[in-house]
Design an enzyme around this catalytic site. Structure first.
Site, PDB file in Angstrom:
ATOM      1  N   PRO A   7       4.493  12.021 -20.334  1.00 19.56           N
ATOM      2  CA  PRO A   7       3.092  12.316 -20.018  1.00 19.56           C
ATOM      3  C   PRO A   7       2.892  13.627 -19.263  1.00 19.56           C
ATOM      4  O   PRO A   7       3.664  13.967 -18.370  1.00 19.56           O
ATOM      5  CB  PRO A   7       2.675  11.139 -19.126  1.00 19.56           C
ATOM      6  CG  PRO A   7       3.596  10.040 -19.505  1.00 19.56           C
ATOM      7  CD  PRO A   7       4.893  10.700 -19.854  1.00 19.56           C
ATOM      8  N   ASN A   8       1.858  14.326 -19.664  1.00 19.30           N
ATOM      9  CA  ASN A   8       1.381  15.564 -19.038  1.00 19.30           C
ATOM     10  C   ASN A   8       2.262  16.786 -19.286  1.00 19.30           C
ATOM     11  O   ASN A   8       1.893  17.892 -18.898  1.00 19.30           O
ATOM     12  CB  ASN A   8       1.171  15.379 -17.529  1.00 19.30           C
ATOM     13  CG  ASN A   8       0.112  14.351 -17.242  1.00 19.30           C
ATOM     14  OD1 ASN A   8      -0.982  14.408 -17.805  1.00 19.30           O
ATOM     15  ND2 ASN A   8       0.425  13.399 -16.390  1.00 19.30           N
ATOM     16  N   ARG A  15      -0.570  23.422 -16.110  1.00 20.29           N
ATOM     17  CA  ARG A  15      -0.652  22.351 -15.130  1.00 20.29           C
ATOM     18  C   ARG A  15       0.160  22.700 -13.886  1.00 20.29           C
ATOM     19  O   ARG A  15       1.378  22.846 -13.953  1.00 20.29           O
ATOM     20  CB  ARG A  15      -0.110  21.057 -15.749  1.00 20.29           C
ATOM     21  CG  ARG A  15      -0.100  19.905 -14.789  1.00 20.29           C
ATOM     22  CD  ARG A  15       0.484  18.657 -15.450  1.00 20.29           C
ATOM     23  NE  ARG A  15       0.604  17.604 -14.461  1.00 20.29           N
ATOM     24  CZ  ARG A  15       1.722  16.945 -14.207  1.00 20.29           C
ATOM     25  NH1 ARG A  15       2.804  17.187 -14.909  1.00 20.29           N
ATOM     26  NH2 ARG A  15       1.743  16.017 -13.286  1.00 20.29           N
ATOM     27  N   TYR A  20       5.354  23.350 -11.443  1.00 18.23           N
ATOM     28  CA  TYR A  20       6.056  23.196 -12.718  1.00 18.23           C
ATOM     29  C   TYR A  20       6.378  24.511 -13.416  1.00 18.23           C
ATOM     30  O   TYR A  20       7.036  24.509 -14.457  1.00 18.23           O
ATOM     31  CB  TYR A  20       5.240  22.290 -13.649  1.00 18.23           C
ATOM     32  CG  TYR A  20       5.006  20.929 -13.041  1.00 18.23           C
ATOM     33  CD1 TYR A  20       6.058  20.031 -12.885  1.00 18.23           C
ATOM     34  CD2 TYR A  20       3.748  20.550 -12.602  1.00 18.23           C
ATOM     35  CE1 TYR A  20       5.859  18.787 -12.309  1.00 18.23           C
ATOM     36  CE2 TYR A  20       3.536  19.300 -12.030  1.00 18.23           C
ATOM     37  CZ  TYR A  20       4.592  18.434 -11.885  1.00 18.23           C
ATOM     38  OH  TYR A  20       4.394  17.204 -11.315  1.00 18.23           O
ATOM     39  N   ASN A  71      12.724  14.244 -20.361  1.00 18.53           N
ATOM     40  CA  ASN A  71      11.915  14.415 -19.157  1.00 18.53           C
ATOM     41  C   ASN A  71      10.828  13.358 -19.242  1.00 18.53           C
ATOM     42  O   ASN A  71       9.842  13.541 -19.959  1.00 18.53           O
ATOM     43  CB  ASN A  71      11.309  15.816 -19.058  1.00 18.53           C
ATOM     44  CG  ASN A  71      10.553  16.014 -17.756  1.00 18.53           C
ATOM     45  OD1 ASN A  71      10.131  15.050 -17.116  1.00 18.53           O
ATOM     46  ND2 ASN A  71      10.367  17.254 -17.360  1.00 18.53           N
ATOM     47  N   ALA A  74       6.245  11.090 -14.970  1.00 20.87           N
ATOM     48  CA  ALA A  74       6.006   9.992 -14.023  1.00 20.87           C
ATOM     49  C   ALA A  74       6.554   8.655 -14.508  1.00 20.87           C
ATOM     50  O   ALA A  74       6.682   7.715 -13.710  1.00 20.87           O
ATOM     51  CB  ALA A  74       4.513   9.869 -13.740  1.00 20.87           C
ATOM     52  N   GLU A  95      18.674  13.340 -18.151  1.00 15.63           N
ATOM     53  CA  GLU A  95      17.325  13.289 -17.581  1.00 15.63           C
ATOM     54  C   GLU A  95      17.051  14.621 -16.889  1.00 15.63           C
ATOM     55  O   GLU A  95      17.899  15.128 -16.151  1.00 15.63           O
ATOM     56  CB  GLU A  95      17.208  12.146 -16.567  1.00 15.63           C
ATOM     57  CG  GLU A  95      15.830  12.020 -15.957  1.00 15.63           C
ATOM     58  CD  GLU A  95      15.676  10.830 -15.022  1.00 15.63           C
ATOM     59  OE1 GLU A  95      14.644  10.754 -14.341  1.00 15.63           O
ATOM     60  OE2 GLU A  95      16.593   9.981 -14.941  1.00 15.63           O
ATOM     61  N   HIS A  97      14.039  17.016 -14.726  1.00 16.09           N
ATOM     62  CA  HIS A  97      12.753  17.177 -14.035  1.00 16.09           C
ATOM     63  C   HIS A  97      12.642  18.625 -13.589  1.00 16.09           C
ATOM     64  O   HIS A  97      13.590  19.185 -13.023  1.00 16.09           O
ATOM     65  CB  HIS A  97      12.653  16.240 -12.828  1.00 16.09           C
ATOM     66  CG  HIS A  97      12.638  14.809 -13.233  1.00 16.09           C
ATOM     67  ND1 HIS A  97      11.515  14.190 -13.728  1.00 16.09           N
ATOM     68  CD2 HIS A  97      13.629  13.889 -13.257  1.00 16.09           C
ATOM     69  CE1 HIS A  97      11.808  12.936 -14.025  1.00 16.09           C
ATOM     70  NE2 HIS A  97      13.091  12.734 -13.763  1.00 16.09           N
ATOM     71  N   ARG A 104       9.598  16.049  -2.898  1.00 17.16           N
ATOM     72  CA  ARG A 104       8.173  15.766  -3.086  1.00 17.16           C
ATOM     73  C   ARG A 104       7.818  14.402  -2.486  1.00 17.16           C
ATOM     74  O   ARG A 104       8.540  13.876  -1.648  1.00 17.16           O
ATOM     75  CB  ARG A 104       7.848  15.850  -4.578  1.00 17.16           C
ATOM     76  CG  ARG A 104       8.091  17.273  -5.107  1.00 17.16           C
ATOM     77  CD  ARG A 104       7.697  17.438  -6.532  1.00 17.16           C
ATOM     78  NE  ARG A 104       6.251  17.214  -6.675  1.00 17.16           N
ATOM     79  CZ  ARG A 104       5.668  16.999  -7.839  1.00 17.16           C
ATOM     80  NH1 ARG A 104       6.379  16.985  -8.956  1.00 17.16           N
ATOM     81  NH2 ARG A 104       4.367  16.815  -7.908  1.00 17.16           N
TER      82      ARG A 104
END
Length: 141
Positions: A7-8, A15, A20, A71, A74, A95, A97, A104
């Site tokens: 998502p996103n 964004r 990012y 990736n 969330a 994985e 990110h 964070r």
């Protein structure tokens, strides 16, 4: 090779670039293809905002790919069906990110899928995808 983004991530480049970065998903796809092209691998890139669509992609490509970069966005936090699908993906996968999730908010500090991954790359921006691609070249040798 499967490049799976959650998502996103289709909004990369626009964004929250301060978190990012400014690379778009198309930029990342191109970089990953450059990394694995020497092995003759092609990149199948899938980005979906819905967890069920990502699960479907894993099942669709499970037998036709040599490995994956994932990736989950969330969905790393509570993507249990994504986790279950990845548990049935027998090839190596990494994985990734873009941001350092441990620097964070606290809710980002645990991934339900990371324990299944062959490795995890965090906090290196779009370059992390290149590193994950290099790791897959090594793991799938």
């Amino acid at each position: 090779m499967l490049l799976l983004n959650g998502p996103n991530l289709g909004a990369l480049g626009h964004r929250e670039p301060e978190i990012y970065g400014t690379d778009t998903l198309a930029d990342i796809e191109k970089a990953v293809a450059e990394e694995v092209g020497s092995r003759g691998w092609e990149v199948v890139s899938v980005q979906r905002d819905g967890e069920g669509d990502l699960v479907g992609a894993i099942h669709q490509y499970r037998d036709s790919t040599v490995g994956a970069i994932v990736n989950p966005g969330a969905l790393m936090i509570a993507g249990w069906s994504l986790r279950d699908a990845l548990a049935s993906y027998a090839k190596p996968w990494i994985e990734v990110h873009l941001s350092n999730v441990w620097a964070r908010e606290r809710f980002r500090h645990e991934s339900v899928i990371a324990p299944l991954a062959s490795g995890v790359v965090v906090g290196l921006g779009a370059y992390g995808y290149r590193l994950a691609a290099r790791a897959l070249l090594h793991l799938a040798a």
